[in-house]
Scaffold this motif. Structure first.
Motif, mmCIF file in Angstrom:
data_model
loop_
_atom_site.group_PDB
_atom_site.id
_atom_site.type_symbol
_atom_site.label_atom_id
_atom_site.label_comp_id
_atom_site.label_asym_id
_atom_site.label_seq_id
_atom_site.Cartn_x
_atom_site.Cartn_y
_atom_site.Cartn_z
ATOM 1 N N GLY A 135 -66.763 27.084 -43.914
ATOM 2 C CA GLY A 135 -65.964 26.506 -45.000
ATOM 3 C C GLY A 135 -65.492 25.102 -44.661
ATOM 4 O O GLY A 135 -65.483 24.209 -45.526
ATOM 5 N N GLN A 136 -65.115 24.883 -43.393
ATOM 6 C CA GLN A 136 -64.689 23.558 -42.956
ATOM 7 C C GLN A 136 -65.852 22.567 -42.955
ATOM 8 O O GLN A 136 -65.700 21.405 -43.340
ATOM 9 N N ILE A 137 -67.012 23.034 -42.527
ATOM 10 C CA ILE A 137 -68.197 22.174 -42.509
ATOM 11 C C ILE A 137 -68.595 21.790 -43.932
ATOM 12 O O ILE A 137 -68.893 20.617 -44.217
ATOM 13 N N LYS A 138 -68.582 22.758 -44.850
ATOM 14 C CA LYS A 138 -68.896 22.489 -46.259
ATOM 15 C C LYS A 138 -67.950 21.443 -46.823
ATOM 16 O O LYS A 138 -68.370 20.508 -47.518
ATOM 17 N N ALA A 139 -66.663 21.605 -46.556
ATOM 18 C CA ALA A 139 -65.661 20.671 -47.076
ATOM 19 C C ALA A 139 -65.903 19.259 -46.548
ATOM 20 O O ALA A 139 -65.842 18.278 -47.296
ATOM 21 N N ARG A 140 -66.194 19.141 -45.258
ATOM 22 C CA ARG A 140 -66.418 17.823 -44.663
ATOM 23 C C ARG A 140 -67.682 17.167 -45.219
ATOM 24 O O ARG A 140 -67.707 15.947 -45.447
ATOM 25 N N GLN A 141 -68.710 17.954 -45.439
ATOM 26 C CA GLN A 141 -69.935 17.404 -46.018
ATOM 27 C C GLN A 141 -69.693 16.922 -47.448
ATOM 28 O O GLN A 141 -70.183 15.869 -47.844
ATOM 29 N N LYS A 142 -68.928 17.701 -48.202
ATOM 30 C CA LYS A 142 -68.673 17.378 -49.603
ATOM 31 C C LYS A 142 -67.743 16.178 -49.762
ATOM 32 O O LYS A 142 -67.883 15.388 -50.707
ATOM 33 N N LEU A 143 -66.808 16.016 -48.830
ATOM 34 C CA LEU A 143 -65.745 15.030 -48.995
ATOM 35 C C LEU A 143 -65.925 13.765 -48.154
ATOM 36 O O LEU A 143 -65.031 12.924 -48.126
ATOM 37 N N LYS A 144 -67.066 13.612 -47.502
ATOM 38 C CA LYS A 144 -67.236 12.476 -46.584
ATOM 39 C C LYS A 144 -67.103 11.118 -47.278
ATOM 40 O O LYS A 144 -66.642 10.148 -46.668
ATOM 41 N N ASP A 145 -67.498 11.051 -48.565
ATOM 42 C CA ASP A 145 -67.353 9.791 -49.304
ATOM 43 C C ASP A 145 -66.023 9.713 -50.045
ATOM 44 O O ASP A 145 -65.466 8.630 -50.225
ATOM 45 N N LYS A 146 -65.522 10.851 -50.471
ATOM 46 C CA LYS A 146 -64.278 10.899 -51.241
ATOM 47 C C LYS A 146 -63.053 10.709 -50.345
ATOM 48 O O LYS A 146 -62.076 10.060 -50.739
ATOM 49 N N MET A 147 -63.101 11.269 -49.129
ATOM 50 C CA MET A 147 -61.945 11.222 -48.228
ATOM 51 C C MET A 147 -62.387 10.853 -46.809
ATOM 52 O O MET A 147 -62.213 11.650 -45.873
ATOM 53 N N PRO A 148 -62.990 9.692 -46.632
ATOM 54 C CA PRO A 148 -63.568 9.348 -45.320
ATOM 55 C C PRO A 148 -62.572 9.345 -44.169
ATOM 56 O O PRO A 148 -62.907 9.757 -43.057
ATOM 57 N N GLN A 149 -61.344 8.897 -44.411
ATOM 58 C CA GLN A 149 -60.352 8.826 -43.340
ATOM 59 C C GLN A 149 -59.943 10.224 -42.880
ATOM 60 O O GLN A 149 -59.807 10.474 -41.685
ATOM 61 N N TRP A 150 -59.793 11.137 -43.824
ATOM 62 C CA TRP A 150 -59.429 12.509 -43.472
ATOM 63 C C TRP A 150 -60.590 13.210 -42.775
ATOM 64 O O TRP A 150 -60.390 13.924 -41.789
ATOM 65 N N VAL A 151 -61.793 13.016 -43.274
ATOM 66 C CA VAL A 151 -62.966 13.652 -42.667
ATOM 67 C C VAL A 151 -63.202 13.128 -41.251
ATOM 68 O O VAL A 151 -63.628 13.871 -40.357
ATOM 69 N N ALA A 152 -62.908 11.852 -41.022
ATOM 70 C CA ALA A 152 -63.129 11.247 -39.708
ATOM 71 C C ALA A 152 -62.207 11.831 -38.638
ATOM 72 O O ALA A 152 -62.521 11.757 -37.445
#
Length: 387
Positions: A38-55
């Motif tokens: 679930g965490q991996i899916k979220a990071r893949q989905k949000l990498k452009d929308k929330m780059p600072q949080w994903v980083a």
């Protein structure tokens, strides 16, 4: 929220197919693989929308439903530019907006009725060193009614799903009902409401008994959210600003409904240049004022034309290359490579149907415009984008 071995697992599998990872769960008896997937899916989905949080490797993303309505980092920072002082986020959610508010120096009260989501957000804000944010769990309207403090801004992003999980749009159907916040507005306190891009502007202005300003927030020619700023100086004829966050100067166009109503638009056939308004301008309903100095193709065809090139148009500008019928012979003659973008305006056939019928590939520098002219006749124009 995440142990070191869990963080390592997420990072090592970040670019893999989540389904494939889930099928290998038996290899990792000491890990809760479905939770980490679930965490991996979220990071893949949000990498452009929330780059600072994903980083940030330690950020823990909440369930998918909480992510659905979340702002992007860009839109959150734009909202933060509108606020100052003491702010209460009445629909805290995953906390991206609260984070942006605090990053600009606001003192933020975050309120979220779901206890688990509030815990996750408090953890993430700590990990991200968010700033001055106090976290509260409970009903936001009850919390506000019991608070003796005066705030500079109330911010609300009402949930756009009803009790049955169905999507809703109208203010009174969302939770909380933003209309119930109107009594809290005074000379000190203003209200900023984020809504669905589908909300009708005129109806919202009426329901809110006027607003000071409306922001139509867009990214790359797509309307992402509507913001209604209501203050003690609100009006039934507010300024409407179209914001394009992908541009250095984000203010693309602004106007008022009264100016639009008083504007006069001339009509004429397609000339040397064709202009297609930005999606935010169309959402604002500035069908006449956006074409100042230009001629419009037809009352219900929101395309504009001119003999001489006009710069700084709030939308896309094209040079007209050819005009003809929507017939196979003409299409093959002007598009020998069989490739073009397709845009339809007030036309009986959709773009996908045209593409399928004439077997055209998508993309390239050319655009095929299909529309109805002032005589209500179908027209087709091939054009090349200038800007």
């Amino acid at each position: 929220m995440l142990r070191e071995n869990e963080i390592q697992f997420i990072q090592e599998n970040l670019h893999r197919d989540p389904v494939a990872i889930a099928l290998e769960a038996a290899k990792y008896p000491d890990l809760d693989v479905p939770r980490l997937v679930g965490q991996i899916k979220a990071r893949q989905k949000l990498k452009d929308k929330m780059p600072q949080w994903v980083a940030n490797e330690r950020v823990f993303f909440p369930p998918a439903l909480a992510l659905e309505q979340s702002s992007s980092e860009d839109t959150a920072h734009f909202k933060a530019s509108l606020l100052h002082g003491k702010v209460v986020d009445l629909t805290g959610g995953m906390g991206l907006d609260s984070y942006a508010f605090a990053q600009t120096g606001c003192d933020v009260e975050y309120i979220e009725r779901q206890e688990e989501l509030a815990k996750i957000t408090a953890y993430n804000h700590s990990v991200l060193k968010a700033g001055k944010i106090q976290h509260h769990t409970g009903d936001s309207l009850n919390w506000l009614s019991e608070s003796a403090e005066l705030f500079d801004f109330l911010y609300v992003d009402p949930a756009r799903r009803d009790g049955a999980g169905n999507k809703v749009v109208l203010l009174q159907d969302c939770e909380p009902n933003a209309l119930e916040l109107i009594p809290y507005i005074n000379n000190k306190t203003s209200l900023l409401i984020k809504t669905s891009p589908l909300l009708d502007l005129d109806r919202a202005i009426k329901e809110l008994q006027g607003v000071k300003k409306i922001y139509i927030v867009c990214v790359k020619n797509e309307v992402k959210e509507l913001l209604f700023l209501k203050t003690s100086q609100s009006s039934e004829d507010p300024t409407i600003e179209v914001i394009e966050l992908s541009q250095a100067d984000s203010l693309l166009f602004k106007g008022k409904k009264s100016i639009e109503s008083a504007s006069i638009c001339d009509f004429c056939p397609v000339s040397n240049y064709l202009y297609e308004p930005h999606a935010g301008v169309l959402k604002a309903g500035f069908f006449k004022s956006v074409g100042k100095g230009l001629q419009k193709i037809a009352p219900n065809t929101h395309l504009y034309t001119s003999m001489e090139l006009h710069t700084n148009f709030a939308g896309r500008t094209f040079e007209v290359l050819a005009e003809g019928p929507l017939e196979k012979k003409w299409i093959k003659m002007v598009l020998p490579a069989g490739k073009a973008n397709i845009s339809t305006r007030n036309f009986p056939i959709k773009a996908d149907e045209i593409r399928k019928k004439f077997q055209l590939k998508d993309g390239g520098e050319l655009t095929l415009f299909a529309f109805r002219d002032q005589a209500n006749k179908n027209k087709v124009v091939l054009a090349k984008k200038i800007s």
